[in-house]
Design a protein around this motif. Structure first.
Motif, PDB file in Angstrom:
ATOM      1  N   GLY A   1     -15.608 -75.270 -44.232  1.00  0.00           N
ATOM      2  CA  GLY A   1     -15.615 -73.838 -44.474  1.00  0.00           C
ATOM      3  C   GLY A   1     -16.759 -73.412 -45.368  1.00  0.00           C
ATOM      4  O   GLY A   1     -17.413 -72.384 -45.126  1.00  0.00           O
ATOM      5  N   VAL A   2     -17.027 -74.202 -46.417  1.00  0.00           N
ATOM      6  CA  VAL A   2     -18.141 -73.904 -47.320  1.00  0.00           C
ATOM      7  C   VAL A   2     -19.454 -73.900 -46.549  1.00  0.00           C
ATOM      8  O   VAL A   2     -20.272 -72.966 -46.656  1.00  0.00           O
ATOM      9  CB  VAL A   2     -18.197 -74.945 -48.467  1.00  0.00           C
ATOM     10  N   VAL A   3     -19.680 -74.946 -45.758  1.00  0.00           N
ATOM     11  CA  VAL A   3     -20.934 -75.061 -45.003  1.00  0.00           C
ATOM     12  C   VAL A   3     -21.052 -73.942 -43.973  1.00  0.00           C
ATOM     13  O   VAL A   3     -22.132 -73.360 -43.792  1.00  0.00           O
ATOM     14  CB  VAL A   3     -20.998 -76.450 -44.327  1.00  0.00           C
ATOM     15  N   ALA A   4     -19.948 -73.611 -43.313  1.00  0.00           N
ATOM     16  CA  ALA A   4     -19.983 -72.547 -42.307  1.00  0.00           C
ATOM     17  C   ALA A   4     -20.273 -71.195 -42.934  1.00  0.00           C
ATOM     18  O   ALA A   4     -20.980 -70.363 -42.342  1.00  0.00           O
ATOM     19  CB  ALA A   4     -18.652 -72.507 -41.557  1.00  0.00           C
ATOM     20  N   ARG A   5     -19.765 -70.964 -44.133  1.00  0.00           N
ATOM     21  CA  ARG A   5     -20.041 -69.673 -44.784  1.00  0.00           C
ATOM     22  C   ARG A   5     -21.466 -69.603 -45.317  1.00  0.00           C
ATOM     23  O   ARG A   5     -21.994 -68.498 -45.520  1.00  0.00           O
ATOM     24  CB  ARG A   5     -19.012 -69.432 -45.896  1.00  0.00           C
ATOM     25  N   LEU A   6     -22.087 -70.745 -45.554  1.00  0.00           N
ATOM     26  CA  LEU A   6     -23.493 -70.725 -45.964  1.00  0.00           C
ATOM     27  C   LEU A   6     -24.384 -70.216 -44.837  1.00  0.00           C
ATOM     28  O   LEU A   6     -25.368 -69.501 -45.069  1.00  0.00           O
ATOM     29  CB  LEU A   6     -23.930 -72.141 -46.373  1.00  0.00           C
ATOM     30  N   ASP A   7     -24.053 -70.586 -43.599  1.00  0.00           N
ATOM     31  CA  ASP A   7     -24.844 -70.167 -42.449  1.00  0.00           C
ATOM     32  C   ASP A   7     -23.916 -70.054 -41.246  1.00  0.00           C
ATOM     33  O   ASP A   7     -23.819 -70.974 -40.431  1.00  0.00           O
ATOM     34  CB  ASP A   7     -25.956 -71.185 -42.170  1.00  0.00           C
ATOM     35  N   PRO A   8     -23.197 -68.932 -41.122  1.00  0.00           N
ATOM     36  CA  PRO A   8     -22.207 -68.805 -40.052  1.00  0.00           C
ATOM     37  C   PRO A   8     -22.801 -68.993 -38.661  1.00  0.00           C
ATOM     38  O   PRO A   8     -22.125 -69.490 -37.755  1.00  0.00           O
ATOM     39  CB  PRO A   8     -21.667 -67.382 -40.233  1.00  0.00           C
ATOM     40  N   GLY A   9     -24.061 -68.619 -38.472  1.00  0.00           N
ATOM     41  CA  GLY A   9     -24.668 -68.721 -37.151  1.00  0.00           C
ATOM     42  C   GLY A   9     -24.995 -70.138 -36.747  1.00  0.00           C
ATOM     43  O   GLY A   9     -24.921 -70.495 -35.560  1.00  0.00           O
ATOM     44  N   SER A  10     -25.381 -70.967 -37.712  1.00  0.00           N
ATOM     45  CA  SER A  10     -25.781 -72.346 -37.398  1.00  0.00           C
ATOM     46  C   SER A  10     -25.458 -73.256 -38.578  1.00  0.00           C
ATOM     47  O   SER A  10     -26.343 -73.706 -39.312  1.00  0.00           O
ATOM     48  CB  SER A  10     -27.284 -72.399 -37.081  1.00  0.00           C
ATOM     49  N   PRO A  11     -24.169 -73.546 -38.804  1.00  0.00           N
ATOM     50  CA  PRO A  11     -23.795 -74.396 -39.942  1.00  0.00           C
ATOM     51  C   PRO A  11     -24.350 -75.804 -39.789  1.00  0.00           C
ATOM     52  O   PRO A  11     -24.433 -76.343 -38.680  1.00  0.00           O
ATOM     53  CB  PRO A  11     -22.266 -74.394 -39.892  1.00  0.00           C
TER      54      PRO A  11
ATOM     55  N   ASP B   1     -22.346 -64.744 -56.047  1.00  0.00           N
ATOM     56  CA  ASP B   1     -20.935 -64.496 -56.308  1.00  0.00           C
ATOM     57  C   ASP B   1     -20.090 -64.809 -55.076  1.00  0.00           C
ATOM     58  O   ASP B   1     -18.990 -65.370 -55.179  1.00  0.00           O
ATOM     59  CB  ASP B   1     -20.711 -63.053 -56.758  1.00  0.00           C
ATOM     60  N   GLY B   2     -20.609 -64.488 -53.893  1.00  0.00           N
ATOM     61  CA  GLY B   2     -19.882 -64.810 -52.679  1.00  0.00           C
ATOM     62  C   GLY B   2     -19.721 -66.298 -52.491  1.00  0.00           C
ATOM     63  O   GLY B   2     -18.643 -66.782 -52.112  1.00  0.00           O
TER      64      GLY B   2
END
Length: 436
Positions: free
Chosen positions: A247-257, A363-364
């Motif tokens: 989830g952390v990695v996906a939120r860093l780059d939702p388009g291409s984790p 913050d996000g």
């Protein structure tokens, strides 16, 4: 009124006030999910049994969500197809509450005995606090099976393991056959050198899976060849509720984790976990090994929704236990209690949801993943305890600065009668739960 009676009346009053406060909190703070997941289970099984369809072809109306568990889970849940909706809710809630109370009791009872607390009062307070815990609220409100799986694993590691039972591993195997993620506890058995127990767990999982395959070959074929790979049935990886490394990695780059970054984080996490678990079991502290494995499962699973974080409950309870065992007034006790209190309060607060629709920026990144940071902190900092009740140093040896004081403090809190009860309790559980 005798002093004992006054104490009981006071404790009853505290429990009543706490229960009312928690009920008020739940009426305001709890999300109303309408037993969404239970709807999926009940609908899929009814579709399978009564409509002649396949269990994995069912999708909840106006959603993309379907039954995602292995066929053995469908077999275990099959009676649900014959229950009315409201009876299914009653069974779900009751079984979750009973399983939760038993696991909490196994972890807390030795603490109450050692500290001289009233055992019923300790359990009542703990159950009230658990009811306010966001992952527990989500588990109940979704109609999830998390606590039932945790109970199966706890039967193995908190009940059978202390007795040296040859059946150790059956609970882990069954939990793995119901939902794949508890399979990490099978790896835990291997990492800590319990080869026979690991073989028993493997055999139990295989037997359950093969039984389901023999009874439901079409459903089994569909699950293992198609449904298991269909991630759309689970949900979006970047969704704020996914509080795992993925989830952390996906939120860093939702388009291409980054898959590489995720694998690196998982590898480092598993390496630390393996080292800490071996130290815990070598020190005779199975309870901490159990808790650490629940924490690491949440971190490395590709999807860890907030309700899955009930697997952090053992670690939080053991933090309180470690604090009680530390010398009264010591920095160690204050630090452990502060850690437990902050972790618990944050995990009651729905903090991450404030960044549900915008998790960019510093913050996000920090706050949308805050439950992940709590899991990491628990994995790193949850103390390991020796059988005499003292803490260990990071290398697995005794912490000479505080071990003696912790043991003296624990003994000083017990009167002669309580010491006798504690000794009997330690004998009854075969020595393991004396650590806790």
């Amino acid at each position: 009124m005798p002093q004992g009676a006054r104490r009981t009346v006071g404790q009853v009053g505290v429990v009543v006030v706490l229960a009312v406060a928690v009920a008020g909190f739940l009426s305001v703070a709890a999300e109303r999910h309408g037993f969404f997941d239970l709807h999926v289970y009940h609908g899929a099984l009814s579709h399978w049994v009564h409509d002649g369809g396949e269990v994995y072809d069912y999708l909840k109306p106006r959603s993309k969500y379907g039954f995602t568990y292995p066929p053995f889970a469908a077999l275990v849940m099959l009676p649900m197809a014959y229950l009315s909706w409201h009876l299914a809710i009653l069974v779900s809630v009751t079984s979750t509450l009973v399983a939760s109370a038993v696991v909490i009791w196994w972890l807390l009872d030795p603490v109450a005995v050692r500290a001289g607390w009233s055992r019923w009062f300790t359990l009542a307070v703990a159950v009230c606090l658990a009811a306010a815990f966001e992952p527990m609220r989500e588990t109940v409100n979704f109609g999830q099976v998390n606590m039932l799986l945790l109970f199966l694993v706890a039967v193995d590691l908190l009940w059978l393991a202390p007795r040296g039972s040859r059946w150790l591993g059956v609970g882990i195997g069954l939990a793995t056959a119901i939902k794949l993620t508890p399979g990490i506890f099978l790896i835990y058995l291997l990492v800590t050198g319990r080869w026979r127990a690991a073989a028993t767990a493997t055999a139990a999982a295989a037997a359950a899976t093969l039984t389901a395959a023999a009874l439901f070959p079409d459903a089994s074929r569909e699950f293992w060849t198609q449904a298991i790979w269909n991630t759309d049935r689970v949900g979006d990886l970047e969704f704020i509720s996914n509080q795992s490394w993925q989830g952390v990695v996906a939120r860093l780059d939702p388009g291409s984790p980054s898959t590489l970054l995720w694998l690196l984080l998982v590898a480092l996490t598993v390496a630390l976990w393996a080292r800490r678990c071996r130290s815990a079991v070598a020190a005779g502290d199975e309870a901490t090994g159990f808790a650490l494995t629940g924490v690491v499962m949440c971190l490395v699973s590709p999807v860890t929704w907030v309700h899955h974080l009930v697997w952090l409950i053992p670690a939080l309870i053991l933090l309180v236990d470690d604090a009680v065992a530390a010398p009264a007034g010591s920095r160690r006790r204050r630090g452990l209690l502060a850690f437990a209190a902050v972790a618990y309060l944050v995990l009651c607060s729905r903090l991450v949801w404030h960044w549900e629709r915008g998790f960019g920026g510093v913050d996000g990144f920090v706050f949308s993943n805050f439950y992940v940071w709590i899991s990491v902190a628990l994995l790193v900092a949850l103390p390991v305890r020796r059988p005499d009740g003292g803490p260990t140093a990071p290398d697995g040896g005794p912490d000479r600065e505080s071990a003696g004081g912790a043991e003296r403090a624990g003994v000083a809190q017990l009167g002669q009668g309580e010491r006798g009860a504690a000794a009997g309790h330690r004998h009854r559980v075969g020595g393991l739960l004396a650590v806790r």
